[in-house]
Design an enzyme around this catalytic site. Structure first.
Site, PDB file in Angstrom:
ATOM      1  N   ASN A  39      32.248  49.937  46.237  1.00 47.97           N
ATOM      2  CA  ASN A  39      33.959  49.698  45.945  1.00 47.97           C
ATOM      3  C   ASN A  39      34.627  50.445  46.933  1.00 47.97           C
ATOM      4  O   ASN A  39      34.307  51.231  47.528  1.00 47.97           O
ATOM      5  CB  ASN A  39      34.003  50.991  44.664  1.00 47.97           C
ATOM      6  CG  ASN A  39      33.428  52.168  44.618  1.00 47.97           C
ATOM      7  OD1 ASN A  39      32.638  52.036  45.013  1.00 47.97           O
ATOM      8  ND2 ASN A  39      34.059  53.463  44.283  1.00 47.97           N
ATOM      9  N   GLU A  41      38.582  52.072  48.340  1.00 49.98           N
ATOM     10  CA  GLU A  41      39.924  52.745  47.708  1.00 49.98           C
ATOM     11  C   GLU A  41      40.430  52.010  49.112  1.00 49.98           C
ATOM     12  O   GLU A  41      40.860  51.942  50.020  1.00 49.98           O
ATOM     13  CB  GLU A  41      39.274  53.663  47.032  1.00 49.98           C
ATOM     14  CG  GLU A  41      38.827  53.708  45.894  1.00 49.98           C
ATOM     15  CD  GLU A  41      38.054  55.172  45.107  1.00 49.98           C
ATOM     16  OE1 GLU A  41      38.567  55.956  45.730  1.00 49.98           O
ATOM     17  OE2 GLU A  41      37.925  55.306  43.725  1.00 49.98           O
ATOM     18  N   CYS A  50      37.072  47.337  43.116  1.00 52.52           N
ATOM     19  CA  CYS A  50      35.429  47.627  42.890  1.00 52.52           C
ATOM     20  C   CYS A  50      34.374  46.672  42.912  1.00 52.52           C
ATOM     21  O   CYS A  50      34.424  45.904  43.583  1.00 52.52           O
ATOM     22  CB  CYS A  50      35.351  46.946  40.601  1.00 52.52           C
ATOM     23  SG  CYS A  50      36.210  48.555  39.972  1.00 52.52           S
ATOM     24  N   GLU A  52      32.271  45.245  42.260  1.00 59.15           N
ATOM     25  CA  GLU A  52      31.142  44.197  41.593  1.00 59.15           C
ATOM     26  C   GLU A  52      32.620  43.112  41.910  1.00 59.15           C
ATOM     27  O   GLU A  52      31.865  41.494  42.401  1.00 59.15           O
ATOM     28  CB  GLU A  52      31.754  43.531  39.673  1.00 59.15           C
ATOM     29  CG  GLU A  52      30.926  45.157  38.979  1.00 59.15           C
ATOM     30  CD  GLU A  52      31.430  46.176  38.945  1.00 59.15           C
ATOM     31  OE1 GLU A  52      31.721  46.329  39.936  1.00 59.15           O
ATOM     32  OE2 GLU A  52      30.757  46.575  37.474  1.00 59.15           O
ATOM     33  N   CYS A  83      33.620  47.563  34.314  1.00 60.25           N
ATOM     34  CA  CYS A  83      35.773  47.417  34.235  1.00 60.25           C
ATOM     35  C   CYS A  83      36.357  46.213  34.247  1.00 60.25           C
ATOM     36  O   CYS A  83      35.451  45.041  33.914  1.00 60.25           O
ATOM     37  CB  CYS A  83      36.789  48.232  34.991  1.00 60.25           C
ATOM     38  SG  CYS A  83      37.242  46.308  36.459  1.00 60.25           S
ATOM     39  N   CYS A  86      36.056  43.384  35.632  1.00 60.38           N
ATOM     40  CA  CYS A  86      35.030  43.216  36.313  1.00 60.38           C
ATOM     41  C   CYS A  86      34.400  42.368  35.546  1.00 60.38           C
ATOM     42  O   CYS A  86      33.534  40.844  35.884  1.00 60.38           O
ATOM     43  CB  CYS A  86      34.594  44.199  36.771  1.00 60.38           C
ATOM     44  SG  CYS A  86      34.888  44.321  38.550  1.00 60.38           S
TER      45      CYS A  86
HETATM   46  N1  THU Z   1      34.642  51.024  39.937  1.00 59.88           N
HETATM   47  C1  THU Z   1      33.736  50.011  39.871  1.00 59.88           C
HETATM   48  O1  THU Z   1      34.066  49.619  42.244  1.00 59.88           O
HETATM   49  N2  THU Z   1      33.531  49.501  39.067  1.00 59.88           N
HETATM   50  C2  THU Z   1      33.718  49.519  38.237  1.00 59.88           C
HETATM   51  O2  THU Z   1      32.733  48.738  37.560  1.00 59.88           O
HETATM   52  C3  THU Z   1      34.226  50.383  37.380  1.00 59.88           C
HETATM   53  C4  THU Z   1      34.709  51.742  37.958  1.00 59.88           C
HETATM   54  C5  THU Z   1      35.355  51.556  41.049  1.00 59.88           C
HETATM   55  C6  THU Z   1      36.441  51.596  41.266  1.00 59.88           C
HETATM   56  C7  THU Z   1      37.128  53.368  41.531  1.00 59.88           C
HETATM   57  O3  THU Z   1      36.856  52.591  43.361  1.00 59.88           O
HETATM   58  C8  THU Z   1      36.320  54.184  40.996  1.00 59.88           C
HETATM   59  O4  THU Z   1      35.048  52.853  40.712  1.00 59.88           O
HETATM   60  C9  THU Z   1      37.026  54.635  40.230  1.00 59.88           C
HETATM   61  O5  THU Z   1      37.603  53.709  38.859  1.00 59.88           O
END
Ligand code: THU
Length: 130
Positions: A39, A41, A50, A52, A83, A86
């Protein structure tokens, strides 16, 4: 290296200064090649991209389109649930019976299929008459 180990390794590169929640994902395609993502941000959209989605983007950038297996890992009390967005992105490139292994950094795992993660997925087939 197992797919989960690849996800664990790439997780170290996650850029998550807003959530402090690092996630790693790795996928294997039908050619056997492994693509990984973490991930990433940013200040304007703190949820960022994310892990994935990152792995899928790497796969597509390399010209591949067919996901055969996925692993996702995070420091989570339970194996990290992908999420909703994803789940849809994985379903775009993976058959319903493809296994997605969810993991924790402590070593717990949960094996689910794409169909279990996203029952009733909207697919290109639903646009056949569009
Ligand atoms: N996140 C992912 O990378 N994958 C997921 O399946 C769930 C959430 C990340 C997004 C964000 O950077 C952090 O987790 C918190 O939501």
């Amino acid at each position: 290296m197992s797919l989960m180990d690849a996800a664990r390794t790439v997780r170290d590169n996650a850029y998550a200064p807003y959530s402090n929640f690092k996630v790693g994902a790795a996928l294997r395609t039908d050619t056997g090649t492994v693509y990984a993502g973490c991930n990433v941000e940013n200040a304007a959209y703190p949820e960022g991209t994310c892990a994935e989605a990152g792995a899928i983007a790497a796969m597509c950038a390399a010209g591949e389109r067919t996901v055969a297996e996925v692993a996702v890992i995070a420091d989570c009390p339970v194996p990290v649930p992908p999420c909703g967005g994803c789940r849809q992105k994985i379903a775009e490139f993976a058959a319903p019976d493809v296994v997605v292994t969810l993991g924790t950094t402590d070593g717990a795992t949960l094996r689910m299929t794409v169909a279990e993660l996203l029952p009733g997925a909207f697919t290109p087939a639903h646009m056949a008459d569009g």
